[in-house]
Design a protein around this motif. Structure first.
Motif, PDB file in Angstrom:
ATOM      1  N   PRO A 157       0.870  -1.062  -0.214  1.00 48.88           N
ATOM      2  CA  PRO A 157      -0.078   0.140   0.010  1.00 48.88           C
ATOM      3  C   PRO A 157       1.195   1.643   0.242  1.00 48.88           C
ATOM      4  N   GLU A 158       1.874   0.967   0.538  1.00 54.23           N
ATOM      5  CA  GLU A 158       2.867   2.371   0.021  1.00 54.23           C
ATOM      6  C   GLU A 158       3.544   2.367  -0.925  1.00 54.23           C
ATOM      7  N   ALA A 159       3.641   1.635  -2.085  1.00 52.88           N
ATOM      8  CA  ALA A 159       4.133   2.083  -3.273  1.00 52.88           C
ATOM      9  C   ALA A 159       3.551   2.919  -4.185  1.00 52.88           C
ATOM     10  N   VAL A 160       4.734   4.265  -4.699  1.00 46.19           N
ATOM     11  CA  VAL A 160       3.607   4.835  -5.526  1.00 46.19           C
ATOM     12  C   VAL A 160       3.497   3.809  -6.742  1.00 46.19           C
ATOM     13  N   VAL A 161       2.411   3.982  -7.273  1.00 46.32           N
ATOM     14  CA  VAL A 161       2.049   3.371  -8.221  1.00 46.32           C
ATOM     15  C   VAL A 161       1.898   4.148  -9.798  1.00 46.32           C
ATOM     16  N   SER A 162       2.239   3.317 -11.251  1.00 46.50           N
ATOM     17  CA  SER A 162       2.387   3.495 -12.349  1.00 46.50           C
ATOM     18  C   SER A 162       0.891   3.138 -12.553  1.00 46.50           C
ATOM     19  N   ASP A 163       0.150   3.373 -13.342  1.00 48.10           N
ATOM     20  CA  ASP A 163      -0.484   2.452 -14.196  1.00 48.10           C
ATOM     21  C   ASP A 163      -0.337   3.200 -15.263  1.00 48.10           C
ATOM     22  N   TYR A 164      -0.363   1.945 -16.260  1.00 49.12           N
ATOM     23  CA  TYR A 164      -0.033   1.674 -17.481  1.00 49.12           C
ATOM     24  C   TYR A 164      -0.769   0.422 -18.276  1.00 49.12           C
ATOM     25  N   SER A 165      -2.339   0.309 -17.421  1.00 52.19           N
ATOM     26  CA  SER A 165      -2.878  -0.705 -17.966  1.00 52.19           C
ATOM     27  C   SER A 165      -3.152   0.293 -20.008  1.00 52.19           C
ATOM     28  N   GLY A 166      -3.427  -1.618 -20.051  1.00 51.20           N
ATOM     29  CA  GLY A 166      -3.257  -1.269 -21.985  1.00 51.20           C
ATOM     30  C   GLY A 166      -2.165  -1.355 -22.687  1.00 51.20           C
ATOM     31  N   LYS A 167      -0.876  -1.349 -21.576  1.00 45.78           N
ATOM     32  CA  LYS A 167       0.320  -1.647 -21.683  1.00 45.78           C
ATOM     33  C   LYS A 167       1.219  -2.622 -21.244  1.00 45.78           C
ATOM     34  N   TRP A 168       2.494  -2.834 -22.744  1.00 48.40           N
ATOM     35  CA  TRP A 168       2.723  -3.979 -21.584  1.00 48.40           C
ATOM     36  C   TRP A 168       4.617  -3.991 -21.079  1.00 48.40           C
ATOM     37  N   ILE A 169       4.395  -5.004 -20.210  1.00 42.25           N
ATOM     38  CA  ILE A 169       5.873  -4.815 -19.856  1.00 42.25           C
ATOM     39  C   ILE A 169       6.645  -6.179 -19.943  1.00 42.25           C
ATOM     40  N   PHE A 170       7.675  -6.115 -20.308  1.00 48.94           N
ATOM     41  CA  PHE A 170       8.904  -7.240 -20.673  1.00 48.94           C
ATOM     42  C   PHE A 170       9.693  -7.142 -19.958  1.00 48.94           C
ATOM     43  N   PRO A 171      10.351  -7.891 -19.592  1.00 49.00           N
ATOM     44  CA  PRO A 171      12.184  -8.005 -19.679  1.00 49.00           C
ATOM     45  C   PRO A 171      13.128  -6.956 -20.762  1.00 49.00           C
ATOM     46  N   GLY A 172      14.153  -6.137 -19.729  1.00 43.48           N
ATOM     47  CA  GLY A 172      14.714  -6.053 -20.774  1.00 43.48           C
ATOM     48  C   GLY A 172      15.068  -6.999 -21.924  1.00 43.48           C
ATOM     49  N   LEU A 173      15.161  -6.322 -23.403  1.00 45.88           N
ATOM     50  CA  LEU A 173      15.944  -7.316 -24.713  1.00 45.88           C
ATOM     51  C   LEU A 173      17.642  -6.799 -24.082  1.00 45.88           C
ATOM     52  N   ILE A 174      17.994  -8.217 -25.066  1.00 41.05           N
ATOM     53  CA  ILE A 174      19.521  -8.713 -25.170  1.00 41.05           C
ATOM     54  C   ILE A 174      19.502  -9.353 -26.237  1.00 41.05           C
ATOM     55  N   ASP A 175      20.277  -8.683 -27.026  1.00 40.02           N
ATOM     56  CA  ASP A 175      20.877  -8.548 -28.213  1.00 40.02           C
ATOM     57  C   ASP A 175      22.117  -9.233 -28.586  1.00 40.02           C
ATOM     58  N   ASN A 191      15.416   1.197 -28.021  1.00 37.77           N
ATOM     59  CA  ASN A 191      13.971   0.204 -29.120  1.00 37.77           C
ATOM     60  C   ASN A 191      14.426  -1.076 -27.802  1.00 37.77           C
ATOM     61  N   GLY A 192      14.599  -0.732 -26.488  1.00 35.14           N
ATOM     62  CA  GLY A 192      14.377  -1.559 -25.805  1.00 35.14           C
ATOM     63  C   GLY A 192      15.047  -2.577 -24.869  1.00 35.14           C
ATOM     64  N   THR A 193      16.269  -2.549 -26.091  1.00 32.33           N
ATOM     65  CA  THR A 193      17.574  -3.549 -25.384  1.00 32.33           C
ATOM     66  C   THR A 193      18.065  -3.034 -24.128  1.00 32.33           C
ATOM     67  N   THR A 194      18.368  -3.397 -23.261  1.00 29.00           N
ATOM     68  CA  THR A 194      19.236  -3.321 -21.934  1.00 29.00           C
ATOM     69  C   THR A 194      20.243  -4.209 -21.670  1.00 29.00           C
ATOM     70  N   THR A 195      20.779  -5.003 -22.947  1.00 30.94           N
ATOM     71  CA  THR A 195      21.806  -5.612 -22.666  1.00 30.94           C
ATOM     72  C   THR A 195      22.922  -6.118 -23.785  1.00 30.94           C
ATOM     73  N   GLY A 196      23.614  -5.863 -23.762  1.00 35.00           N
ATOM     74  CA  GLY A 196      24.639  -6.506 -25.621  1.00 35.00           C
ATOM     75  C   GLY A 196      26.284  -6.669 -25.825  1.00 35.00           C
ATOM     76  N   PHE A 197      26.251  -7.908 -26.607  1.00 33.10           N
ATOM     77  CA  PHE A 197      27.023  -8.251 -25.996  1.00 33.10           C
ATOM     78  C   PHE A 197      27.851  -7.535 -27.870  1.00 33.10           C
ATOM     79  N   VAL A 198      29.016  -7.106 -27.233  1.00 29.90           N
ATOM     80  CA  VAL A 198      29.499  -6.081 -28.753  1.00 29.90           C
ATOM     81  C   VAL A 198      30.909  -6.534 -29.097  1.00 29.90           C
ATOM     82  N   PHE A 199      31.610  -6.203 -30.072  1.00 30.03           N
ATOM     83  CA  PHE A 199      32.316  -5.946 -30.195  1.00 30.03           C
ATOM     84  C   PHE A 199      32.786  -4.745 -30.810  1.00 30.03           C
TER      85      PHE A 199
END
Length: 469
Positions: free
Chosen positions: A85-103, A156-164
């Motif tokens: 009940p103490e949490a600050v709530v952000s309402d994104y109803s109608g949207k989706w939450i996914f894990p950060g994407l890995i490239d 583009n939603g990528t939160t981790t990259g394997f980068v040359f």
């Protein structure tokens, strides 16, 4: 009605431009539809993705709770909201939450090379890649491109990259430094080449080993940074250089190894001529202790049965780069062989021969490649290969790739109905698989509402702000 009066769809309460400036200590609750894989999908050899459909966790009206940089809880909104009940709530109803994407395979020095016309692999390197990489002798240029590159990932939603990076150690420093500014998980390494490349891009076996070791000592496991030993590919490294890097691989058993493998038939013929004593392309690396867990091989299109079996036995990973493979005319990746031989596969953009930073679009092309092989990759499997599947392949699933409690709060908020066409195509109550597949064909960076890294909003579409402004 929501349980907390501080509901909003507003910008998070911290500065987007400098996310490390202030720590978010109060619990935050995000309401949206949520999908993730909490565990590895079982029975990886199963066809048509049935195991992936059974293993995904979906909350149609879900809640994700974070505190500071860690995920605290996930579940149905009605249940979770009562617990906080103490949490600050952000309402994104109608949207989706996914894990950060890995490239799992891309080249930040080629950010400027994307969308150049024509050529196959070897001429692409000569005409576009090598000239672009020479500019990275300038440290300021490397720093500037590193910022642009990371901002493209976030957008583009990528939160981790394997980068040359490039042969210049400073180019690797620039990328790790930029990622550290936002506490982003990056796996990267200095490219090593001592032959068959321009003289300005050559190092030596001794220099490659010394600079790689110095970078490992400075950056590997420093914050969220991890190092990858990075011979570009067999033709540009001598036996002596591969042996020098193999010594490091033996010494530093938890570093990653990244390189290229069997992308192009002319490339394979070249490797066979350069290494006549090796039993094929993969064996060139294997002889030098570079085939093992945490080895990530880009492409792997034209493999023989022995190579497939060896990759599975070694617990190594293939980075499937469909947009690049199509753009350079390299061939069609064989996902069925990977499943049959229990080879880890992770999706990757391979920018800049890859044509997009967007992992959704990358799955869209993977689907097309698999259609041509009469074995389409399902939306569930595609999603797995850029989240939990990639994290598990890289042995990082205790930190990223899912939304499990006690993992790092890397996640994205996706707006599935971001324009006229997607609003027409995607129903308000569309299923996960329909949303994900439609966005993989019709989507672009406009569908990424926000990208969160380590519990901080590092990209917000509405504000059009990036972490590295």
């Amino acid at each position: 009605m929501p349980l907390n009066s501080s509901i909003s769809e507003a910008v998070p309460p911290t500065s987007v431009a400098s996310p490390k400036a202030t720590a978010v200590l109060q619990k935050q609750l995000f309401r949206a539809s949520i999908a993730h894989y909490p565990n590895n999908a079982p029975d990886m050899s199963s066809a048509m993705g049935s195991a992936y459909e059974q293993s995904i966790e979906i909350f149609t009206d879900g809640a994700l709770v974070i505190e500071d940089n860690v995920i605290c809880d996930i579940g149905d909104y009605a249940t979770v909201a009562q617990k906080y009940p103490e949490a600050v709530v952000s309402d994104y109803s109608g949207k989706w939450i996914f894990p950060g994407l890995i490239d799992s395979h891309l080249h930040y020095p080629q950010t400027q090379s994307i969308a150049n016309y024509g050529d196959q692999l070897l001429s692409w390197l000569e005409n576009y890649t090598f000239p672009a990489e020479m500019a990275f002798a300038d440290e300021e240029h490397a720093k500037n491109i590193a910022k642009v590159f990371i901002n493209q990932l976030l957008k583009n939603g990528t939160t981790t990259g394997f980068v040359f990076t490039t042969v210049h150690a400073s180019s690797c420093q620039a990328l790790f430094s930029a990622a550290s500014d936002i506490n982003m998980a990056i796996v990267a390494g200095k490219v090593c080449m001592d032959r068959n490349c321009p003289s300005k891009l050559k190092d030596t076996p001794e220099l490659a080993q010394r600079e790689s070791a110095d970078l490992i000592d400075q950056w590997h496991n420093n914050g969220r940074n991890k190092y990858a030993l990075t011979p570009r590919f067999a033709p540009t490294s001598s036996d002596a250089q591969l042996a020098a890097l193999g010594e490091l691989a033996t010494q530093y058993k938890d570093v990653f190894i990244q390189t290229h493998l069997s992308e192009n038939r002319d490339e394979i013929a070249w490797v066979n001529s350069l290494f006549p004593n090796a039993n094929g392309y993969l064996d060139v690396y294997d002889k030098h202790h570079l085939v093992r867990e945490r080895s990530v091989f880009g492409h792997g299109i034209h493999l023989n049965q022995q190579e497939w079996e060896r990759l599975g036995e070694a617990n190594a990973t293939l980075a499937f780069c469909p947009t690049s493979n199509l753009f350079l005319g390299s061939g069609l990746f064989n996902m069925e062989q990977a499943r049959t031989n229990n080879v880890h596969v992770a999706l990757a953009t391979d920018v800049g021969a890859g044509t997009t930073f967007n992992m959704f679009k990358t799955y869209g092309d993977a689907y097309k490649v698999s259609q041509l092989r009469n074995a389409p990759i399902s939306p569930f499997e595609g999603f797995y290969l850029m989240t939990q599947g990639a994290a598990a392949a890289h042995q990082l699933d205790d930190e990223i790739g899912n939304l499990n409690p006690n993992t790092t709060a890397d996640f994205i908020i996706v707006e599935p109905r971001f324009d006229e066409l997607t609003s027409l195509r995607i129903g308000e109550n569309a299923s996960f698989e329909d949303v994900f597949f439609a966005l993989s064909i019709l989507g672009d960076d406009r569908m990424i509402e926000q990208t969160w890294i380590s519990g901080q909003c590092c990209y917000n579409k509405k504000e059009n702000q990036h972490a590295l402004a």
